[in-house]
Design an enzyme around this catalytic site. Sequence first.
Site, PDB file in Angstrom:
ATOM      1  N   GLY A 134       0.831  -1.207   0.000  1.00 16.39           N
ATOM      2  CA  GLY A 134       0.000   0.000   0.000  1.00 16.39           C
ATOM      3  C   GLY A 134       0.860   1.249   0.000  1.00 16.39           C
ATOM      4  O   GLY A 134       0.575   2.209   0.726  1.00 16.39           O
ATOM      5  N   ASP A 150      -2.648  -7.723  -4.807  1.00 18.77           N
ATOM      6  CA  ASP A 150      -3.706  -7.641  -3.807  1.00 18.77           C
ATOM      7  C   ASP A 150      -3.270  -8.502  -2.619  1.00 18.77           C
ATOM      8  O   ASP A 150      -3.155  -9.725  -2.748  1.00 18.77           O
ATOM      9  CB  ASP A 150      -5.006  -8.190  -4.431  1.00 18.77           C
ATOM     10  CG  ASP A 150      -6.186  -8.132  -3.478  1.00 18.77           C
ATOM     11  OD1 ASP A 150      -5.964  -8.034  -2.251  1.00 18.77           O
ATOM     12  OD2 ASP A 150      -7.333  -8.202  -3.961  1.00 18.77           O
ATOM     13  N   ASN A 165       1.833  -2.274   5.440  1.00 24.17           N
ATOM     14  CA  ASN A 165       1.085  -1.027   5.643  1.00 24.17           C
ATOM     15  C   ASN A 165      -0.331  -1.080   5.070  1.00 24.17           C
ATOM     16  O   ASN A 165      -1.211  -0.357   5.544  1.00 24.17           O
ATOM     17  CB  ASN A 165       1.868   0.128   4.989  1.00 24.17           C
ATOM     18  CG  ASN A 165       1.036   1.370   4.857  1.00 24.17           C
ATOM     19  OD1 ASN A 165       0.797   2.098   5.821  1.00 24.17           O
ATOM     20  ND2 ASN A 165       0.542   1.625   3.640  1.00 24.17           N
ATOM     21  N   SER A 223      -2.444   0.192  14.880  1.00 28.75           N
ATOM     22  CA  SER A 223      -3.198   1.416  15.194  1.00 28.75           C
ATOM     23  C   SER A 223      -3.408   1.469  16.703  1.00 28.75           C
ATOM     24  O   SER A 223      -3.479   0.413  17.355  1.00 28.75           O
ATOM     25  CB  SER A 223      -4.564   1.372  14.502  1.00 28.75           C
ATOM     26  OG  SER A 223      -5.423   2.351  15.038  1.00 28.75           O
ATOM     27  N   TYR A 266     -11.789  -3.746  12.556  1.00 33.00           N
ATOM     28  CA  TYR A 266     -10.506  -3.047  12.390  1.00 33.00           C
ATOM     29  C   TYR A 266      -9.632  -3.220  13.643  1.00 33.00           C
ATOM     30  O   TYR A 266      -8.433  -3.530  13.546  1.00 33.00           O
ATOM     31  CB  TYR A 266     -10.804  -1.571  12.132  1.00 33.00           C
ATOM     32  CG  TYR A 266      -9.603  -0.702  11.815  1.00 33.00           C
ATOM     33  CD1 TYR A 266      -8.999  -0.748  10.563  1.00 33.00           C
ATOM     34  CD2 TYR A 266      -9.096   0.173  12.764  1.00 33.00           C
ATOM     35  CE1 TYR A 266      -7.911   0.066  10.272  1.00 33.00           C
ATOM     36  CE2 TYR A 266      -8.015   0.992  12.484  1.00 33.00           C
ATOM     37  CZ  TYR A 266      -7.423   0.939  11.239  1.00 33.00           C
ATOM     38  OH  TYR A 266      -6.344   1.748  10.956  1.00 33.00           O
ATOM     39  N   LYS A 268      -5.984  -5.018  13.908  1.00 36.14           N
ATOM     40  CA  LYS A 268      -4.804  -4.267  14.331  1.00 36.14           C
ATOM     41  C   LYS A 268      -4.188  -4.851  15.605  1.00 36.14           C
ATOM     42  O   LYS A 268      -2.976  -4.808  15.798  1.00 36.14           O
ATOM     43  CB  LYS A 268      -5.165  -2.784  14.520  1.00 36.14           C
ATOM     44  CG  LYS A 268      -5.558  -2.091  13.215  1.00 36.14           C
ATOM     45  CD  LYS A 268      -4.437  -2.139  12.198  1.00 36.14           C
ATOM     46  CE  LYS A 268      -4.746  -1.374  10.923  1.00 36.14           C
ATOM     47  NZ  LYS A 268      -3.637  -1.453   9.944  1.00 36.14           N
ATOM     48  N   ILE A 317      -4.108  10.207  11.898  1.00 34.97           N
ATOM     49  CA  ILE A 317      -3.167  10.758  10.922  1.00 34.97           C
ATOM     50  C   ILE A 317      -3.953  11.269   9.708  1.00 34.97           C
ATOM     51  O   ILE A 317      -4.884  10.596   9.248  1.00 34.97           O
ATOM     52  CB  ILE A 317      -2.167   9.661  10.462  1.00 34.97           C
ATOM     53  CG1 ILE A 317      -1.553   8.908  11.659  1.00 34.97           C
ATOM     54  CG2 ILE A 317      -1.090  10.254   9.546  1.00 34.97           C
ATOM     55  CD1 ILE A 317      -0.685   9.726  12.588  1.00 34.97           C
TER      56      ILE A 317
HETATM   57  P1  NAP Z   1      -5.039   5.144   2.872  1.00 35.98           P
HETATM   58  O1  NAP Z   1      -4.555   6.475   2.442  1.00 35.98           O
HETATM   59  O2  NAP Z   1      -6.499   4.795   2.726  1.00 35.98           O
HETATM   60  O3  NAP Z   1      -4.159   4.030   2.147  1.00 35.98           O
HETATM   61  C1  NAP Z   1      -4.459   2.675   2.270  1.00 35.98           C
HETATM   62  C2  NAP Z   1      -3.452   1.915   1.429  1.00 35.98           C
HETATM   63  O4  NAP Z   1      -3.732   0.508   1.556  1.00 35.98           O
HETATM   64  C3  NAP Z   1      -3.546   2.258  -0.046  1.00 35.98           C
HETATM   65  O5  NAP Z   1      -2.247   2.474  -0.539  1.00 35.98           O
HETATM   66  C4  NAP Z   1      -4.166   1.018  -0.673  1.00 35.98           C
HETATM   67  O6  NAP Z   1      -3.680   0.732  -1.972  1.00 35.98           O
HETATM   68  C5  NAP Z   1      -3.669  -0.068   0.261  1.00 35.98           C
HETATM   69  N1  NAP Z   1      -4.505  -1.261   0.158  1.00 35.98           N
HETATM   70  C6  NAP Z   1      -5.800  -1.412   0.538  1.00 35.98           C
HETATM   71  N2  NAP Z   1      -6.221  -2.667   0.239  1.00 35.98           N
HETATM   72  C7  NAP Z   1      -5.154  -3.299  -0.325  1.00 35.98           C
HETATM   73  C8  NAP Z   1      -4.963  -4.614  -0.844  1.00 35.98           C
HETATM   74  N3  NAP Z   1      -5.935  -5.537  -0.823  1.00 35.98           N
HETATM   75  N4  NAP Z   1      -3.747  -4.929  -1.364  1.00 35.98           N
HETATM   76  C9  NAP Z   1      -2.735  -4.012  -1.379  1.00 35.98           C
HETATM   77  N5  NAP Z   1      -2.883  -2.753  -0.903  1.00 35.98           N
HETATM   78  C10 NAP Z   1      -4.073  -2.416  -0.390  1.00 35.98           C
HETATM   79  O7  NAP Z   1      -4.750   4.891   4.404  1.00 35.98           O
HETATM   80  P2  NAP Z   1      -3.568   5.333   5.387  1.00 35.98           P
HETATM   81  O8  NAP Z   1      -4.178   6.191   6.393  1.00 35.98           O
HETATM   82  O9  NAP Z   1      -2.358   5.755   4.654  1.00 35.98           O
HETATM   83  O10 NAP Z   1      -3.344   3.909   6.074  1.00 35.98           O
HETATM   84  C11 NAP Z   1      -2.149   3.162   5.949  1.00 35.98           C
HETATM   85  C12 NAP Z   1      -2.106   2.185   7.117  1.00 35.98           C
HETATM   86  O11 NAP Z   1      -2.054   2.920   8.341  1.00 35.98           O
HETATM   87  C13 NAP Z   1      -3.327   1.282   7.208  1.00 35.98           C
HETATM   88  O12 NAP Z   1      -2.933  -0.014   7.619  1.00 35.98           O
HETATM   89  C14 NAP Z   1      -4.159   1.939   8.292  1.00 35.98           C
HETATM   90  O13 NAP Z   1      -5.004   1.027   8.930  1.00 35.98           O
HETATM   91  C15 NAP Z   1      -3.058   2.441   9.202  1.00 35.98           C
HETATM   92  N6  NAP Z   1      -3.472   3.505  10.118  1.00 35.98           N
HETATM   93  C16 NAP Z   1      -3.918   4.704   9.650  1.00 35.98           C
HETATM   94  C17 NAP Z   1      -4.283   5.688  10.567  1.00 35.98           C
HETATM   95  C18 NAP Z   1      -4.773   7.053  10.136  1.00 35.98           C
HETATM   96  O14 NAP Z   1      -5.198   7.808  11.010  1.00 35.98           O
HETATM   97  N7  NAP Z   1      -4.720   7.386   8.859  1.00 35.98           N
HETATM   98  C19 NAP Z   1      -4.223   5.420  11.923  1.00 35.98           C
HETATM   99  C20 NAP Z   1      -3.773   4.200  12.357  1.00 35.98           C
HETATM  100  C21 NAP Z   1      -3.383   3.243  11.453  1.00 35.98           C
HETATM  101  P3  NAP Z   1      -4.457   1.222  -3.317  1.00 35.98           P
HETATM  102  O15 NAP Z   1      -4.631   2.705  -3.201  1.00 35.98           O
HETATM  103  O16 NAP Z   1      -3.530   0.819  -4.417  1.00 35.98           O
HETATM  104  O17 NAP Z   1      -5.764   0.491  -3.337  1.00 35.98           O
END
Ligand code: NAP
Length: 250
Positions: A15, A66, A93, A145, A158, A162, A191
Amino acid sequence: MVQSETPRRAALVTGGARGIGRAACLALATGGMDIAVNYAGSAAAAEQTAADCRALGVQAVALQADVRRPEACKQLVEDAAAAFGRLDVLVNNAGVTADKLLLQMTEADFDAVIETNLKGAFFCTKAAARLMMRQRYGRIISVSSVVGLHGNAGQANYAASKAGLIGLMKSVAKEYASRGVTANTVAPGFITTDMTAAMPEAARAAANAAIPMGKPGRPEDVAAAIAFLAGERAGYITGQLLCIDGGMGM
Ligand code: NAP
């Protein structure tokens, strides 16, 4: 005695096209690592991230896979290793949400989140650990998370995924510590990414109010912690959980 040179390291970020994953790619590239940017659907963004990494002076490729599919994960790890001749760092990620209160949450909602967030990390880790073990060097970092530590109403699927990542990384840490492979977890708080932009305004305001620093984190804040754990100098740190949350989880 002639000191052996440290090899140039290579990293795979699942990701990696957007959000925290993209920031992790750039932070690792800034540290001199070659980068495999995995994506599921965001091909153009992944190519852009790879180009931005190359502009930092390293090699970078974008690889579609995927993470819900075990064979795709195996191929992804093999392709990343083939691109650079080695694979030293895996960042699990890729993640999704499908928020609903428990009584509304279907089995499909639960499975969809577990399959991407937890099983995807299991498949990639298994494939990467095989290479890293032989190499006698590796850094595996999973993006959990604070919700995995504390739970959250509307996020049973979720939070379970996590929390599962923390147990997965601790187990991998114990299995491969003697082979020079570390496994750690980072737990971001709130974030600013596409994931949180999709939340209702009231939920975002409530999240900000729960952060002692009073503001959301940036993807770069999480990426800095990932880059630290991915570095040579973090070699004696394994099985640990590092929160990047502005104090939210205290
Ligand atoms: P995001 O902008 O929605 O990005 C999610 C990423 O996951 C995208 O690059 C997407 O790829 C990829 N993805 C989803 N399904 C996939 C699959 N089946 N195979 C391969 N890639 C896949 O989210 P983010 O906030 O950057 O989140 C990144 C990580 O941080 C996640 O694990 C999330 O749970 C964690 N996190 C985020 C926060 C926050 O506040 N943002 C807080 C705690 C933890 P495509 O775009 O190519 O589909």
